[in-house]
Design a protein around this motif. Structure first.
Motif, PDB file in Angstrom:
ATOM      1  N   UNK A  30       0.818  -1.180   0.109  1.00  0.00           N
ATOM      2  CA  UNK A  30      -0.190   0.092  -0.011  1.00  0.00           C
ATOM      3  C   UNK A  30       0.877   1.487  -0.027  1.00  0.00           C
ATOM      4  N   UNK A  31       2.027   1.317   0.761  1.00  0.00           N
ATOM      5  CA  UNK A  31       2.961   2.314   0.801  1.00  0.00           C
ATOM      6  C   UNK A  31       3.576   2.523  -0.681  1.00  0.00           C
ATOM      7  N   UNK A  32       3.926   1.323  -1.061  1.00  0.00           N
ATOM      8  CA  UNK A  32       4.483   1.398  -2.514  1.00  0.00           C
ATOM      9  C   UNK A  32       3.780   2.001  -3.650  1.00  0.00           C
ATOM     10  N   UNK A  33       2.258   1.629  -3.574  1.00  0.00           N
ATOM     11  CA  UNK A  33       1.221   2.174  -4.373  1.00  0.00           C
ATOM     12  C   UNK A  33       0.924   3.529  -4.207  1.00  0.00           C
ATOM     13  N   UNK A  34       0.961   3.797  -2.956  1.00  0.00           N
ATOM     14  CA  UNK A  34       0.646   5.372  -2.832  1.00  0.00           C
ATOM     15  C   UNK A  34       1.769   6.249  -3.315  1.00  0.00           C
ATOM     16  N   UNK A  35       3.180   5.719  -3.220  1.00  0.00           N
ATOM     17  CA  UNK A  35       4.382   6.339  -3.962  1.00  0.00           C
ATOM     18  C   UNK A  35       4.338   6.275  -5.347  1.00  0.00           C
ATOM     19  N   UNK A  36       3.948   5.125  -5.870  1.00  0.00           N
ATOM     20  CA  UNK A  36       3.908   4.881  -7.366  1.00  0.00           C
ATOM     21  C   UNK A  36       2.877   5.752  -7.941  1.00  0.00           C
ATOM     22  N   UNK A  37       1.628   5.837  -7.175  1.00  0.00           N
ATOM     23  CA  UNK A  37       0.472   6.731  -7.512  1.00  0.00           C
ATOM     24  C   UNK A  37       0.888   8.176  -7.879  1.00  0.00           C
ATOM     25  N   UNK A  38       1.695   8.634  -6.756  1.00  0.00           N
ATOM     26  CA  UNK A  38       2.055  10.137  -6.881  1.00  0.00           C
ATOM     27  C   UNK A  38       3.197  10.081  -7.993  1.00  0.00           C
ATOM     28  N   UNK A  39       4.087   9.378  -8.294  1.00  0.00           N
ATOM     29  CA  UNK A  39       4.859   9.282  -9.215  1.00  0.00           C
ATOM     30  C   UNK A  39       4.178   9.252 -10.673  1.00  0.00           C
ATOM     31  N   UNK A  40       3.242   8.419 -10.804  1.00  0.00           N
ATOM     32  CA  UNK A  40       2.623   8.356 -12.041  1.00  0.00           C
ATOM     33  C   UNK A  40       2.016   9.610 -12.332  1.00  0.00           C
ATOM     34  N   UNK A  41       1.076  10.037 -11.455  1.00  0.00           N
ATOM     35  CA  UNK A  41       0.385  11.301 -11.643  1.00  0.00           C
ATOM     36  C   UNK A  41       1.442  12.551 -11.942  1.00  0.00           C
ATOM     37  N   UNK A  42       2.648  12.590 -11.325  1.00  0.00           N
ATOM     38  CA  UNK A  42       3.208  13.652 -11.460  1.00  0.00           C
ATOM     39  C   UNK A  42       4.103  13.448 -13.073  1.00  0.00           C
ATOM     40  N   UNK A  43       4.351  12.210 -13.373  1.00  0.00           N
ATOM     41  CA  UNK A  43       4.914  11.918 -14.717  1.00  0.00           C
ATOM     42  C   UNK A  43       3.624  12.432 -15.875  1.00  0.00           C
ATOM     43  N   UNK A  44       2.465  12.140 -15.590  1.00  0.00           N
ATOM     44  CA  UNK A  44       1.240  12.302 -16.292  1.00  0.00           C
ATOM     45  C   UNK A  44       1.134  13.862 -16.496  1.00  0.00           C
ATOM     46  N   UNK A  45       1.220  14.761 -15.461  1.00  0.00           N
ATOM     47  CA  UNK A  45       1.142  15.980 -15.451  1.00  0.00           C
ATOM     48  C   UNK A  45       2.355  16.872 -16.341  1.00  0.00           C
ATOM     49  N   UNK A  46       3.448  16.040 -15.872  1.00  0.00           N
ATOM     50  CA  UNK A  46       4.478  16.592 -16.532  1.00  0.00           C
ATOM     51  C   UNK A  46       4.666  16.368 -18.263  1.00  0.00           C
ATOM     52  N   UNK A  47       4.069  15.021 -18.427  1.00  0.00           N
ATOM     53  CA  UNK A  47       3.925  14.876 -19.922  1.00  0.00           C
ATOM     54  C   UNK A  47       2.993  15.705 -20.635  1.00  0.00           C
ATOM     55  N   UNK A  48       1.762  15.893 -19.826  1.00  0.00           N
ATOM     56  CA  UNK A  48       0.873  16.662 -20.436  1.00  0.00           C
ATOM     57  C   UNK A  48       1.170  18.292 -20.619  1.00  0.00           C
ATOM     58  N   UNK A  49       2.129  18.635 -19.595  1.00  0.00           N
ATOM     59  CA  UNK A  49       2.753  19.957 -19.768  1.00  0.00           C
ATOM     60  C   UNK A  49       3.821  20.017 -20.907  1.00  0.00           C
TER      61      UNK A  49
END
Length: 537
Positions: free
Chosen positions: A303-322
């Motif tokens: 669960x901890x790793x999933x939260x970290x992965x979720x934050x990383x994926x969302x950040x990468x998606x935002x960066x990709x969109x930008x």
């Protein structure tokens, strides 16, 4: 109130009080009887008493004129070394005054008896020592050096003359090997005779029992039977006296006799099995709890790793969109600038503007589609968890390796029953192919690795086993009779033990073949010694 009425009521109250006292006494008596019935009775293992009986002999004093022999007297003795027999002084006292008399010992098993010579005599505490002549040997008995518990169960083993008389045995029968008679009783009162230190007990004796051993529940000697009570009243109970270990130990010390003794608590195999079952159940419960704890910890880590992965994926998606947006703006900018330049050149676009705008537009599209998806959150979390585990895989593999190599094995008293063996650490060297100490191949069966040892020099069969996973080395010893030993030796002679390293198939076949010897063994061993083994540097 009239006086008569008060008296009547007083009598009624007294009667009720008496009934209550009687009822309470009956209830207390029933409770005591129930406690006696419900309490476990400490019973000796018959196999232990039978094994100890192998060391018991009939002691005979014979008069011979060369042509005829006449039995003068007989008693009982027991072997404390392969060729030394303890008995009562009064059994052999006639040897002291008549050189024409011959002493002999007749074992419980075998074909014949052996001549013997008197080597120590102590009438003060009624002890004597005989040495077997002519090369004969017997299995020595084990002595218990501690103080026996008052009220504990005891066994007397010997050759009572009244049994011989009832059977109508002749002199020839008395000098022929016969099984000794066993009787059971209890230590009583802790009283001693005034002449020397003795134990009072209730195990019935006959006149020929003199010099025989008094055994505890594990078949160890706690005294030497000597005499019984005498009474003119036929209703009196019979009690008997055995010379204590204090007297016997001092006597043997003066005679410079080194004997085998064991002072460990006497525990039954059934007790060990129950304790082992409880230990196994506790171990399974502990392992289940550990598995549950590991599962919860793994779930929490995931669960901890999933939260970290979720934050990383969302950040990468935002960066990709930008980034895609910037590239798109750049493409529009380059295209717009190209149109401005084209208007100045009469509608002709420069190639660099076209290619630049196309490249930026393609990059924007690629960045947009290459953004990590939301579905990749779980897979990325698992990848993050696997990386630290991979770094410790070598240490985990080292912990899971079977217990091979050189080890020192130390007895675990809580899981062992030792009655006759010496307690020493056991060094072993084990290979994964089932080779013990570089020379003995163990057989592999459903119950694991084991080797059955049937020696020629002693009446004992050992089943040695080793569990590499728990690093537990176990020795079970069966103190069997002569007939069973002969059968086991014949079965062993038919086996072909493979050489070390012969392979798993040969080890399994050997393990199967050993079952023919196991089938000859009693249901329970006399001894079970479990050793915990630790690797040696």
């Amino acid at each position: 109130m009239p006086k008569a009425s008060r008296t009547l009521r007083s009598k009624q109250y007294g009667a009720k009080s008496g009934y209550m006292r009687v009822a309470k006494q009956i209830i207390a008596l029933l409770a005591a009887l129930f406690a006696l019935v419900a309490a476990p009775v400490a019973m000796a293992d018959p196999a232990d008493i039978s094994a100890a009986s192998r060391s018991v002999v009939r002691v005979v004093i014979i008069e011979s004129d060369g042509d005829r022999a006449r039995l003068i007297t007989h008693g009982t003795g027991f072997a404390v070394t392969p060729n030394l027999i303890v008995t009562n002084a009064h059994v052999v006292e006639e040897l002291r005054g008549d050189d024409t008399l011959i002493a002999g010992v007749v074992p419980a098993e075998g074909r014949n008896g052996y001549p013997a010579k008197l080597v120590a005599y102590s009438p003060g505490n009624d002890l004597a020592l005989l040495r077997i002549e002519g090369g004969g040997t017997l299995t020595p008995i084990t002595l218990f050096p501690g103080a026996p518990t008052d009220g504990s169960e005891v066994y007397a083993v010997g050759y009572p003359g009244n049994v011989d008389l009832a059977q109508g045995l002749s002199m020839a029968d008395l000098v022929t090997p016969q099984e000794a008679v066993k009787t059971r009783g209890y230590l009583s009162g802790g009283r001693s005779s005034r002449s020397f230190d003795t134990l009072l007990h209730t195990a019935p004796l006959g006149s020929g029992n003199s010099g025989g051993p008094l055994l505890d529940s594990c078949g160890r000697v706690i005294g030497v039977n000597s005499f019984g009570t005498v009474s003119d009243n036929s209703t009196d109970s019979s009690f008997y006296f055995a010379i204590s270990m204090r007297e016997l130990s001092a006597f043997l010390l003066r005679a410079k006799v080194d004997v085998h003794s064991s002072g460990l608590p006497c525990r039954s195999i059934a007790d060990l099995d129950r304790a082992e079952a409880q230990r196994a159940a506790g171990e399974q419960a502990r392992m289940a709890a550990e598995r549950e704890a590991r599962a919860q910890a793994s779930q929490q880590q995931f669960e901890t790793a999933r939260r970290e992965a979720e934050m990383a994926v969302l950040s990468e998606r935002d960066n990709g969109m930008a980034l895609a947006a910037l590239l798109l703006v750049g493409a529009l900018g380059v295209g717009g600038w190209g149109m401005v330049q084209a208007s100045r050149r009469r509608g002709k676009f420069q190639r660099k503007h076209v290619f630049g705008a196309a490249a930026l537009l393609a990059s924007a599209i690629a960045v947009w589609f290459l953004r990590p998806s939301l579905a990749s959150i779980d897979s990325r979390a698992r990848e993050n968890l696997e990386q630290p585990q991979a770094s410790s895989s070598s240490s985990a593999a080292a912990l899971d390796r079977p217990g091979s190599g050189r080890m020192i094995c130390v007895l675990d008293p809580e899981r062992s029953r030792v009655t006759v063996s010496d307690i020493t650490d056991v060094p072993i060297e084990w290979t994964e192919t089932g080779c013990m100490n570089g020379k003995t191949q163990y057989g592999l069966a459903n119950d694991g690795w084991s080797r059955i040892l049937v020696p020629n020099g002693e009446e004992t069969i050992s089943v040695n086993s080793y569990d590499p996973q728990s690093r537990t080395y176990t020795v079970e010893r069966f103190l069997v009779g002569l007939d069973a030993m002969t059968e086991a030796r014949a079965a062993r002679a038919r086996l072909n033990a493979p050489a070390c390293g012969a392979g798993e198939e040969a080890a399994r076949q050997f393990g199967q073949n050993q079952q023919s010897i196991k089938a000859l063994l009693p249901p329970e061993p006399n001894e079970r010694m479990r050793y915990n083994c630790q690797p040696q540097p």
